[in-house]
Write an enzyme that holds these catalytic residues in place. Structure first.
Site, PDB file in Angstrom:
ATOM      1  N   PRO A  17      -0.239   9.608   6.162  1.00 28.35           N
ATOM      2  CA  PRO A  17       0.954   8.912   6.664  1.00 28.35           C
ATOM      3  C   PRO A  17       2.186   9.471   5.966  1.00 28.35           C
ATOM      4  O   PRO A  17       2.181   9.624   4.738  1.00 28.35           O
ATOM      5  CB  PRO A  17       0.713   7.455   6.229  1.00 28.35           C
ATOM      6  CG  PRO A  17      -0.262   7.509   5.112  1.00 28.35           C
ATOM      7  CD  PRO A  17      -1.071   8.764   5.288  1.00 28.35           C
ATOM      8  N   MET A  18       3.228   9.807   6.716  1.00 28.63           N
ATOM      9  CA  MET A  18       4.458  10.315   6.076  1.00 28.63           C
ATOM     10  C   MET A  18       5.690   9.844   6.838  1.00 28.63           C
ATOM     11  O   MET A  18       5.836  10.106   8.036  1.00 28.63           O
ATOM     12  CB  MET A  18       4.424  11.837   5.992  1.00 28.63           C
ATOM     13  CG  MET A  18       3.430  12.355   4.945  1.00 28.63           C
ATOM     14  SD  MET A  18       3.443  14.134   4.789  1.00 28.63           S
ATOM     15  CE  MET A  18       2.601  14.643   6.269  1.00 28.63           C
ATOM     16  N   GLN A  71       0.027   2.056   9.333  1.00 24.83           N
ATOM     17  CA  GLN A  71       0.145   1.653   7.929  1.00 24.83           C
ATOM     18  C   GLN A  71       1.337   0.702   7.740  1.00 24.83           C
ATOM     19  O   GLN A  71       2.410   0.945   8.284  1.00 24.83           O
ATOM     20  CB  GLN A  71       0.354   2.881   7.039  1.00 24.83           C
ATOM     21  CG  GLN A  71       0.244   2.535   5.565  1.00 24.83           C
ATOM     22  CD  GLN A  71       0.708   3.667   4.657  1.00 24.83           C
ATOM     23  OE1 GLN A  71       1.859   4.089   4.711  1.00 24.83           O
ATOM     24  NE2 GLN A  71      -0.184   4.138   3.807  1.00 24.83           N
ATOM     25  N   CYS A 101       3.497   4.010  -2.334  1.00 29.03           N
ATOM     26  CA  CYS A 101       4.817   4.627  -2.191  1.00 29.03           C
ATOM     27  C   CYS A 101       5.611   4.479  -3.495  1.00 29.03           C
ATOM     28  O   CYS A 101       5.813   3.369  -3.986  1.00 29.03           O
ATOM     29  CB  CYS A 101       5.597   3.996  -1.039  1.00 29.03           C
ATOM     30  SG  CYS A 101       7.223   4.745  -0.887  1.00 29.03           S
ATOM     31  N   ASN A 203      -6.808  12.669  -1.736  1.00 27.23           N
ATOM     32  CA  ASN A 203      -5.517  13.178  -1.256  1.00 27.23           C
ATOM     33  C   ASN A 203      -4.708  13.732  -2.438  1.00 27.23           C
ATOM     34  O   ASN A 203      -4.739  13.186  -3.527  1.00 27.23           O
ATOM     35  CB  ASN A 203      -4.761  12.028  -0.565  1.00 27.23           C
ATOM     36  CG  ASN A 203      -3.296  12.340  -0.300  1.00 27.23           C
ATOM     37  OD1 ASN A 203      -2.406  11.660  -0.805  1.00 27.23           O
ATOM     38  ND2 ASN A 203      -3.017  13.354   0.488  1.00 27.23           N
ATOM     39  N   ASP A 205      -2.140  17.574  -2.852  1.00 29.67           N
ATOM     40  CA  ASP A 205      -2.032  19.024  -3.065  1.00 29.67           C
ATOM     41  C   ASP A 205      -3.100  19.851  -2.349  1.00 29.67           C
ATOM     42  O   ASP A 205      -3.438  20.941  -2.822  1.00 29.67           O
ATOM     43  CB  ASP A 205      -2.077  19.361  -4.568  1.00 29.67           C
ATOM     44  CG  ASP A 205      -0.897  18.792  -5.326  1.00 29.67           C
ATOM     45  OD1 ASP A 205       0.078  18.354  -4.678  1.00 29.67           O
ATOM     46  OD2 ASP A 205      -0.951  18.779  -6.574  1.00 29.67           O
ATOM     47  N   GLY A 227      -1.204  16.109   3.520  1.00 26.64           N
ATOM     48  CA  GLY A 227       0.160  15.661   3.788  1.00 26.64           C
ATOM     49  C   GLY A 227       1.114  16.815   3.988  1.00 26.64           C
ATOM     50  O   GLY A 227       1.188  17.422   5.055  1.00 26.64           O
ATOM     51  N   ARG A 228       1.831  17.172   2.905  1.00 20.48           N
ATOM     52  CA  ARG A 228       2.949  18.107   3.023  1.00 20.48           C
ATOM     53  C   ARG A 228       2.595  19.467   3.608  1.00 20.48           C
ATOM     54  O   ARG A 228       3.432  20.087   4.264  1.00 20.48           O
ATOM     55  CB  ARG A 228       3.630  18.265   1.644  1.00 20.48           C
ATOM     56  CG  ARG A 228       4.380  17.014   1.228  1.00 20.48           C
ATOM     57  CD  ARG A 228       4.691  17.018  -0.239  1.00 20.48           C
ATOM     58  NE  ARG A 228       3.468  16.964  -1.044  1.00 20.48           N
ATOM     59  CZ  ARG A 228       3.434  17.032  -2.359  1.00 20.48           C
ATOM     60  NH1 ARG A 228       4.545  17.186  -3.036  1.00 20.48           N
ATOM     61  NH2 ARG A 228       2.283  16.945  -3.010  1.00 20.48           N
TER      62      ARG A 228
HETATM   63  C1  LIG Z   1       8.154  12.958   3.293  1.00 18.34           C
HETATM   64  C2  LIG Z   1       6.984  12.134   2.830  1.00 18.34           C
HETATM   65  C3  LIG Z   1       6.810  10.862   3.349  1.00 18.34           C
HETATM   66  C4  LIG Z   1       5.715  10.087   2.937  1.00 18.34           C
HETATM   67  N1  LIG Z   1       5.543   8.853   3.502  1.00 18.34           N
HETATM   68  C5  LIG Z   1       4.417   8.146   3.186  1.00 18.34           C
HETATM   69  C6  LIG Z   1       4.120   6.923   3.862  1.00 18.34           C
HETATM   70  O1  LIG Z   1       4.861   6.463   4.736  1.00 18.34           O
HETATM   71  N2  LIG Z   1       2.971   6.282   3.503  1.00 18.34           N
HETATM   72  C7  LIG Z   1       2.115   6.770   2.543  1.00 18.34           C
HETATM   73  O2  LIG Z   1       1.073   6.157   2.256  1.00 18.34           O
HETATM   74  N3  LIG Z   1       2.379   7.914   1.906  1.00 18.34           N
HETATM   75  C8  LIG Z   1       3.484   8.615   2.217  1.00 18.34           C
HETATM   76  N4  LIG Z   1       3.692   9.825   1.623  1.00 18.34           N
HETATM   77  C9  LIG Z   1       2.676  10.357   0.692  1.00 18.34           C
HETATM   78  C10 LIG Z   1       1.657  11.224   1.437  1.00 18.34           C
HETATM   79  O3  LIG Z   1       0.924  10.452   2.366  1.00 18.34           O
HETATM   80  C11 LIG Z   1       0.664  11.878   0.444  1.00 18.34           C
HETATM   81  O4  LIG Z   1      -0.012  10.872  -0.255  1.00 18.34           O
HETATM   82  C12 LIG Z   1       1.356  12.785  -0.552  1.00 18.34           C
HETATM   83  O5  LIG Z   1       2.321  13.611   0.066  1.00 18.34           O
HETATM   84  C13 LIG Z   1       0.326  13.674  -1.293  1.00 18.34           C
HETATM   85  O6  LIG Z   1      -0.389  14.478  -0.377  1.00 18.34           O
HETATM   86  P1  LIG Z   1      -0.010  16.044  -0.165  1.00 18.34           P
HETATM   87  O7  LIG Z   1      -0.008  16.685  -1.502  1.00 18.34           O
HETATM   88  O8  LIG Z   1      -1.091  16.553   0.737  1.00 18.34           O
HETATM   89  O9  LIG Z   1       1.343  16.061   0.448  1.00 18.34           O
HETATM   90  C14 LIG Z   1       4.792  10.597   1.988  1.00 18.34           C
HETATM   91  C15 LIG Z   1       4.996  11.880   1.460  1.00 18.34           C
HETATM   92  C16 LIG Z   1       6.069  12.645   1.869  1.00 18.34           C
HETATM   93  C17 LIG Z   1       6.232  14.019   1.294  1.00 18.34           C
END
Ligand SMILES: Cc1cc2nc3c(=O)[nH]c(=O)nc-3n(C[C@H](O)[C@H](O)[C@H](O)COP(=O)(O)O)c2cc1C
Length: 329
Positions: A17-18, A71, A101, A203, A205, A227-228
């Site tokens: 979720p992002m 979510q 968050c 989850n 990186d 995610g990213r």
């Molecule tokens: C721009 C952005 C928005 C995010 N929004 C949410 C969100 O709405 N809900 C959530 O549980 N995590 C949110 N996250 C966290 C991501 O879901 C994830 O846990 C985090 O980026 C680590 O994973 P990654 O390294 O694969 O990016 C967000 C992260 C980013 C970068």
């Protein structure tokens, strides 16, 4: 791996979720390329309870993206339970609770990762939501508040006892925000805890197909969430799933093919929202896509692309980019 009766297959890979990123068009593209479960951006329980129009729109899902999780976040057990009932009417497959968050406007007010400092309240919210809906309820959280309070191994059991049906762990503390490296060792420890019965989703990186495979092999998680690394690159799921099933890297996807994917994402974004909002949403992906990284003399086209406010304008720029940089250029 299953969440209740939802079969997510072997070694599933999920789209995280992002906020402002996992809009309907992007989720759909990720699904088409193999994401086994997609999540909406987080939705404020307080705003849902007040029926704020912009927030209600975030509940829009379509059948093609199923299974899909919505979510929510908030700090009041009653409002979270009421919001959960509203979400249930939108008919997602799963309801996920955000306890991770880290940003000030959320965690600083005691919601999201703020609840890592008030576990009794976190558990009260979880129980209230589980009791309020028939949907499977899942949780996404972090290792703990800071380095001296990495509570996740105990917390995982407590959340499981509240009746959640899967747990996602981002391998960072709140204090880390998004800095440092995600630590997967504690995620592995939760997974190895013989008292844990529910699926554990890891989850943090994960950016390459090889790393996804390593996370399954080393930490034994039931699913990996990305995610990213997916920004402007929904085809990453195709690359990851291919590697997981064959053990080989997918041959590089051509520039033109990737441009076509972005074009389709623009179309979907506009069709699902409207031209103005659809284009606003796509900008984030266009700004972040690795496709345009390092292209010589791209600056002006990039600025024009991020300023375009009609589909015609944007697609004319795409045509120019393709003739200048594409494989047939
Ligand atoms: C721009 C952005 C928005 C995010 N929004 C949410 C969100 O709405 N809900 C959530 O549980 N995590 C949110 N996250 C966290 C991501 O879901 C994830 O846990 C985090 O980026 C680590 O994973 P990654 O390294 O694969 O990016 C967000 C992260 C980013 C970068």
């Amino acid at each position: 791996m299953k969440i209740r009766d939802i079969d997510l297959g072997e070694k599933p890979v999920f789209l995280a979720p992002m906020e402002d990123v996992t809009d309907p068009a992007f989720r759909l593209m990720c699904k088409r390329f193999g994401a086994d479960l997609v999540y909406t951006e987080f939705v404020s329980s307080d705003a849902l309870v007040r029926s704020v129009g912009k927030t209600m729109q975030k509940l829009a899902i379509c059948d093609e993206e199923r299974p899909v999780a919505i979510q929510i976040y908030g700090k009041d057990p009653g409002a979270m339970a009421d919001a959960a009932r509203i979400v249930e009417e939108a008919r997602p497959d799963i309801l996920d609770l955000n306890f991770g968050c880290p940003v000030k406007r959320v965690a600083g007010k005691g919601a999201g990762a703020g609840l890592l400092q008030d576990v009794p309240r976190m558990l009260e919210i979880t129980r209230a939501v589980v009791d309020a809906v028939k949907l499977p309820v899942t949780v996404k959280t972090r290792l703990g508040w800071d380095d001296s309070h990495k509570i996740i191994v105990t917390l995982a059991e407590q959340l499981q006892d509240c009746g959640i049906e899967a747990l996602t762990i981002h391998g960072r503390t709140r204090a880390q925000m998004y800095t440092g490296e995600a630590d997967w060792t504690l995620i592995g420890e939760v997974k190895r805890n013989p008292r844990m019965r529910i699926p554990v989703i890891g989850n943090g990186d994960v950016t390459t197909p090889e790393r996804v495979a390593e996370c399954f092999a080393r930490y034994g998680v039931d699913a990996v969430m990305v995610g990213r690394a997916s920004f402007g690159r929904p085809w990453i799921f195709k690359e990851m799933k291919h590697y997981l099933t064959t053990g080989e890297l997918l041959p590089p996807l051509s520039f033109d093919w990737q441009m076509d994917v972005l074009r389709e994402q623009v179309r979907q974004s506009v069709a699902r929202l409207d031209e103005r909002r659809g284009i606003l949403h796509i900008r984030r992906h266009l700004a972040a896509t690795p496709l345009f990284k390092g292209l010589p003399n791209f600056r002006e086209l990039r600025i024009a692309m991020l300023r375009a406010d009609t589909v015609d304008e944007l697609f004319a720029l795409f045509d120019r980019i393709r003739t200048t940089y594409g494989s047939e250029a």
